[in-house]
Write a protein that holds these residues in place. Structure first.
Motif, PDB file in Angstrom:
ATOM      1  N   ILE A 147       0.913  -1.265   0.112  1.00  0.00           N
ATOM      2  CA  ILE A 147       0.042   0.011   0.068  1.00  0.00           C
ATOM      3  C   ILE A 147       0.814   1.275   0.047  1.00  0.00           C
ATOM      4  CG2 ILE A 147      -1.839   1.173   1.234  1.00  0.00           C
ATOM      5  CD1 ILE A 147      -2.695  -1.511   2.407  1.00  0.00           C
ATOM      6  N   GLU A 148       1.587   1.599   1.067  1.00  0.00           N
ATOM      7  CA  GLU A 148       1.991   3.034   1.390  1.00  0.00           C
ATOM      8  C   GLU A 148       3.145   2.990   0.206  1.00  0.00           C
ATOM      9  OE1 GLU A 148       0.887   4.554   3.467  1.00  0.00           O
ATOM     10  OE2 GLU A 148      -0.086   3.250   4.928  1.00  0.00           O
ATOM     11  N   LYS A 149       3.917   2.162  -0.393  1.00  0.00           N
ATOM     12  CA  LYS A 149       4.750   2.492  -1.498  1.00  0.00           C
ATOM     13  C   LYS A 149       4.152   3.148  -2.563  1.00  0.00           C
ATOM     14  CE  LYS A 149       6.474  -0.961  -3.912  1.00  0.00           C
ATOM     15  NZ  LYS A 149       7.164  -2.102  -4.190  1.00  0.00           N
ATOM     16  N   LYS A 150       2.879   2.629  -3.066  1.00  0.00           N
ATOM     17  CA  LYS A 150       2.407   3.087  -4.228  1.00  0.00           C
ATOM     18  C   LYS A 150       1.720   4.509  -3.951  1.00  0.00           C
ATOM     19  CE  LYS A 150      -1.747   0.137  -3.724  1.00  0.00           C
ATOM     20  NZ  LYS A 150      -2.711  -0.763  -4.235  1.00  0.00           N
ATOM     21  N   CYS A 151       0.999   4.550  -2.761  1.00  0.00           N
ATOM     22  CA  CYS A 151       0.533   6.064  -2.219  1.00  0.00           C
ATOM     23  C   CYS A 151       2.014   7.045  -2.213  1.00  0.00           C
ATOM     24  CB  CYS A 151       0.149   5.831  -0.861  1.00  0.00           C
ATOM     25  SG  CYS A 151      -1.160   4.798  -0.515  1.00  0.00           S
ATOM     26  N   ILE A 152       2.898   6.677  -1.655  1.00  0.00           N
ATOM     27  CA  ILE A 152       4.023   7.538  -1.882  1.00  0.00           C
ATOM     28  C   ILE A 152       4.515   7.786  -3.288  1.00  0.00           C
ATOM     29  CG2 ILE A 152       6.787   7.903  -1.461  1.00  0.00           C
ATOM     30  CD1 ILE A 152       5.233   8.376   1.126  1.00  0.00           C
ATOM     31  N   SER A 153       4.532   7.076  -4.218  1.00  0.00           N
ATOM     32  CA  SER A 153       5.022   7.029  -5.294  1.00  0.00           C
ATOM     33  C   SER A 153       4.025   7.651  -6.388  1.00  0.00           C
ATOM     34  CB  SER A 153       5.289   5.790  -6.020  1.00  0.00           C
ATOM     35  OG  SER A 153       6.336   5.078  -5.137  1.00  0.00           O
ATOM     36  N   HIS A 154       2.688   7.721  -6.030  1.00  0.00           N
ATOM     37  CA  HIS A 154       1.803   8.516  -6.906  1.00  0.00           C
ATOM     38  C   HIS A 154       1.490   9.852  -6.338  1.00  0.00           C
ATOM     39  CE1 HIS A 154       1.250   4.440  -8.459  1.00  0.00           C
ATOM     40  NE2 HIS A 154       0.820   4.938  -9.450  1.00  0.00           N
ATOM     41  N   ALA A 155       1.725  10.176  -5.161  1.00  0.00           N
ATOM     42  CA  ALA A 155       1.575  11.517  -4.822  1.00  0.00           C
ATOM     43  C   ALA A 155       2.382  12.816  -5.453  1.00  0.00           C
ATOM     44  CB  ALA A 155       1.921  11.660  -3.224  1.00  0.00           C
ATOM     45  N   ASP A 156       1.888  13.885  -5.507  1.00  0.00           N
ATOM     46  CA  ASP A 156       2.457  15.001  -6.140  1.00  0.00           C
ATOM     47  C   ASP A 156       3.703  15.318  -5.611  1.00  0.00           C
ATOM     48  OD1 ASP A 156       0.796  15.537  -8.561  1.00  0.00           O
ATOM     49  OD2 ASP A 156      -0.638  15.299  -6.990  1.00  0.00           O
ATOM     50  N   ALA A 157       3.849  15.185  -4.276  1.00  0.00           N
ATOM     51  CA  ALA A 157       4.954  15.548  -3.403  1.00  0.00           C
ATOM     52  C   ALA A 157       5.117  15.125  -1.881  1.00  0.00           C
ATOM     53  CB  ALA A 157       5.093  17.266  -3.239  1.00  0.00           C
ATOM     54  N   ILE A 158       5.998  14.887  -1.334  1.00  0.00           N
ATOM     55  CA  ILE A 158       6.140  14.566   0.147  1.00  0.00           C
ATOM     56  C   ILE A 158       6.831  15.730   0.875  1.00  0.00           C
ATOM     57  CG2 ILE A 158       6.983  12.820   1.570  1.00  0.00           C
ATOM     58  CD1 ILE A 158       5.299  11.633  -0.591  1.00  0.00           C
ATOM     59  N   PHE A 159       6.181  16.168   1.946  1.00  0.00           N
ATOM     60  CA  PHE A 159       6.560  17.412   2.625  1.00  0.00           C
ATOM     61  C   PHE A 159       6.927  16.744   4.057  1.00  0.00           C
ATOM     62  CE2 PHE A 159       3.845  21.068   1.090  1.00  0.00           C
ATOM     63  CZ  PHE A 159       4.457  20.882  -0.307  1.00  0.00           C
ATOM     64  N   TYR A 160       8.404  17.160   4.403  1.00  0.00           N
ATOM     65  CA  TYR A 160       8.903  16.678   5.476  1.00  0.00           C
ATOM     66  C   TYR A 160       9.107  18.017   6.475  1.00  0.00           C
ATOM     67  CZ  TYR A 160      10.023  12.318   3.441  1.00  0.00           C
ATOM     68  OH  TYR A 160       9.906  11.246   2.540  1.00  0.00           O
ATOM     69  N   THR A 161       9.088  17.923   7.737  1.00  0.00           N
ATOM     70  CA  THR A 161       9.073  18.870   8.832  1.00  0.00           C
ATOM     71  C   THR A 161      10.521  19.357   9.047  1.00  0.00           C
ATOM     72  OG1 THR A 161       8.891  17.380  10.548  1.00  0.00           O
ATOM     73  CG2 THR A 161       6.956  18.166   9.796  1.00  0.00           C
ATOM     74  N   CYS A 162      11.443  18.618   8.633  1.00  0.00           N
ATOM     75  CA  CYS A 162      12.840  19.248   8.866  1.00  0.00           C
ATOM     76  C   CYS A 162      13.808  18.530   8.138  1.00  0.00           C
ATOM     77  CB  CYS A 162      13.108  18.941  10.319  1.00  0.00           C
ATOM     78  SG  CYS A 162      13.087  17.392  11.209  1.00  0.00           S
ATOM     79  N   GLU A 163      15.019  18.760   8.001  1.00  0.00           N
ATOM     80  CA  GLU A 163      15.998  18.271   7.360  1.00  0.00           C
ATOM     81  C   GLU A 163      16.323  16.568   7.857  1.00  0.00           C
ATOM     82  OE1 GLU A 163      18.352  18.652   3.716  1.00  0.00           O
ATOM     83  OE2 GLU A 163      17.053  20.394   4.701  1.00  0.00           O
ATOM     84  N   GLU A 164      16.491  16.560   8.926  1.00  0.00           N
ATOM     85  CA  GLU A 164      16.566  15.295   9.469  1.00  0.00           C
ATOM     86  C   GLU A 164      15.664  13.910   9.213  1.00  0.00           C
ATOM     87  OE1 GLU A 164      19.368  12.649  12.145  1.00  0.00           O
ATOM     88  OE2 GLU A 164      19.710  14.716  10.679  1.00  0.00           O
ATOM     89  N   GLU A 165      14.452  14.562   9.121  1.00  0.00           N
ATOM     90  CA  GLU A 165      13.467  13.556   8.927  1.00  0.00           C
ATOM     91  C   GLU A 165      13.450  13.240   7.322  1.00  0.00           C
ATOM     92  OE1 GLU A 165       8.519  13.038   8.463  1.00  0.00           O
ATOM     93  OE2 GLU A 165       9.545  15.182   8.627  1.00  0.00           O
ATOM     94  N   MET A 166      13.610  14.058   6.590  1.00  0.00           N
ATOM     95  CA  MET A 166      13.746  13.922   5.065  1.00  0.00           C
ATOM     96  C   MET A 166      15.048  12.822   4.731  1.00  0.00           C
ATOM     97  SD  MET A 166      13.563  16.844   1.967  1.00  0.00           S
ATOM     98  CE  MET A 166      15.286  17.686   2.462  1.00  0.00           C
ATOM     99  N   LYS A 167      15.991  13.110   5.499  1.00  0.00           N
ATOM    100  CA  LYS A 167      17.235  12.239   5.316  1.00  0.00           C
ATOM    101  C   LYS A 167      16.871  10.900   5.750  1.00  0.00           C
ATOM    102  CE  LYS A 167      20.973  15.789   5.709  1.00  0.00           C
ATOM    103  NZ  LYS A 167      21.970  16.496   6.537  1.00  0.00           N
ATOM    104  N   LEU A 168      16.481  10.642   6.882  1.00  0.00           N
ATOM    105  CA  LEU A 168      16.248   9.498   7.324  1.00  0.00           C
ATOM    106  C   LEU A 168      15.253   8.666   6.753  1.00  0.00           C
ATOM    107  CD1 LEU A 168      15.926  10.197  11.227  1.00  0.00           C
ATOM    108  CD2 LEU A 168      17.868   8.895  10.086  1.00  0.00           C
ATOM    109  N   ALA A 169      14.032   9.225   5.964  1.00  0.00           N
ATOM    110  CA  ALA A 169      13.273   8.416   5.298  1.00  0.00           C
ATOM    111  C   ALA A 169      13.869   7.689   4.115  1.00  0.00           C
ATOM    112  CB  ALA A 169      11.929   9.654   4.850  1.00  0.00           C
ATOM    113  N   THR A 170      14.766   8.169   3.640  1.00  0.00           N
ATOM    114  CA  THR A 170      15.382   7.651   2.376  1.00  0.00           C
ATOM    115  C   THR A 170      16.242   5.930   2.833  1.00  0.00           C
ATOM    116  OG1 THR A 170      17.352   8.456   2.418  1.00  0.00           O
ATOM    117  CG2 THR A 170      15.914   9.840   1.064  1.00  0.00           C
ATOM    118  N   THR A 171      16.132   6.058   4.052  1.00  0.00           N
ATOM    119  CA  THR A 171      16.941   4.851   4.589  1.00  0.00           C
ATOM    120  C   THR A 171      16.222   3.812   5.074  1.00  0.00           C
ATOM    121  OG1 THR A 171      17.253   5.448   6.912  1.00  0.00           O
ATOM    122  CG2 THR A 171      18.881   6.400   5.426  1.00  0.00           C
TER     123      THR A 171
END
Length: 390
Positions: A147-171
């Motif tokens: 589920i979540e992978k396709k929801c993430i991939s089809h969204a127009d954008a992902i918004f993160y609240t800080c730089e650290e969150e954005m970096k960690l999400a890729t791992t």
């Protein structure tokens, strides 16, 4: 511009994301942007506050996944009214419902709004690695693949609240392929100016601390928040120093874990449980504490941390709080590495050795960091500008 925010619940006891919506909405109003919310609270649910924006309640979902088919039906009937749909959080049905509603609209060749997902730290690797979360981690891995992978991939954008969150999400997971990612920041409103009524309301909730210096923990009383670490360290150190300020633990007391923490602290008269605080009593707790503590094992942003900073209070956090770098660089608190032996205990000892004047200076630095990094006006403007450029 008209925005629909989709979230599992808007009850204040759920903290973070719903409070973030309440913080930002007045600033969106000033910019001429209408915000509405749809959530899976029961229609009869009342909140201990009054909201001046529209909240649609479609009914409680089933199981921890919060499956509620009424949400999908509501979205299919109303989603065309909005320019943007912002999904708050992952791992529950509301994200899939938005994906299905958009897919249905495209199939019917109807207008489709832009879709933004805000994970709010839910892609942090902590949730897949923590030893006590093995079964939940397996569940998340399955839900991600289905589920979540396709929801993430089809969204127009992902918004993160800080730089650290954005970096960690890729791992955390493989096949993480969003179209666009942005660090939009996160902020809170300036607290109301302190007055004596706040202190009086706080003491109604916590009368045993009246007239005493105290440190404050204010959050959900949950394993993730490190409350056991805080109480165990406090039990040890407060016995060795009569001058050690008291500790107020503020948060809902209905869970089994909260009951365990009350028992753990039961022999220490310097630890006080106030229950959940909101409104005047919450601000009274912040304004009159010496410092704010949140020894969390994982925290995406921590609105209560920034609220304390906005009240000119220094904060004690861990490197597992994703805004720890901003706090450290601003000099407005103490940052602990929980992997270091006695790291938290030693931080408490360091605080104990500081004078009231030194703690006040750190509080002023915390306030400066709030103004520079977490002021809601600046963050809301950045959020709006990012939306306009998707």
């Amino acid at each position: 511009m008209k925005i629909l925010r989709v979230i599992s619940s808007m009850h204040p006891r759920n903290g973070g994301p719903c409070q973030g919506i309440r913080n930002a909405t007045p600033y969106f109003d000033k910019a001429g942007i209408t915000t509405e919310v749809v959530c899976m609270d029961d229609e009869a649910t009342s909140y201990p506050l009054t909201d001046d924006f529209t909240i649609y309640k479609v009914g409680n979902g089933k199981t921890s996944y919060q499956y509620q088919p009424k949400l999908l039906k509501w979205l299919e009937e109303h989603i065309q009214k909005y320019d943007f749909v912002i999904v708050h959080g992952l791992w529950q049905y509301h994200n899939l419902a938005v994906y299905k509603a958009i897919k249905s609209a495209k199939k019917k060749k109807q207008y489709v709004p832009k879709i933004v997902i805000m994970p709010h730290g839910m892609l942090d690797p902590y949730f897949q690695k923590a030893s006590e979360r093995k079964w939940k981690a397996l569940r998340n891995k399955l839900v991600w693949s289905l589920i979540e992978k396709k929801c993430i991939s089809h969204a127009d954008a992902i918004f993160y609240t800080c730089e650290e969150e954005m970096k960690l999400a890729t791992t955390t997971f493989k096949n993480y392929n969003p179209k666009k990612v942005f660090n939009v920041g996160y902020g809170i409103q300036m607290p109301p100016e302190n007055n004596v009524l706040f202190e009086e309301e706080f003491h109604k909730s916590c009368p045993t601390v009246k007239g005493k210096k105290y440190f404050l923990f204010l959050s959900r009383i949950h394993e993730k928040k490190g409350v056991d670490l805080l109480i165990n360290s406090y039990n040890e150190l407060s016995q060795k120093s009569l001058d050690f300020p008291d500790l107020v633990v503020a948060g809902p007391l209905e869970s089994n874990y909260a009951s365990e923490m009350v028992i753990l602290a039961s022999k220490n008269p310097k630890i006080h449980f106030s229950g959940m605080l909101s409104g005047k009593s919450k601000w009274g707790a912040f304004y009159n504490c010496q410092a704010y503590f949140l020894p969390s094992h994982q925290e995406n942003f921590g609105i209560a941390i920034v609220e304390a900073m906005a009240c000119k209070k220094p904060v004690l956090v861990t490197i597992n709080v994703n805004i720890w770098r901003e706090i450290h660089q601003g000099g407005g608190g103490w940052v602990v590495d929980l992997h270091r032996k006695d790291g938290f205990r030693n931080a408490l000892l360091e605080i104990l050795e500081q004078s009231d004047k030194d703690i006040m200076k750190k509080g002023l630095k915390a306030f400066e960091t709030y103004q520079n990094k977490f002021d809601i006006d600046t963050c809301a403007n950045k959020f709006i500008q990012t939306l306009e450029n998707i």
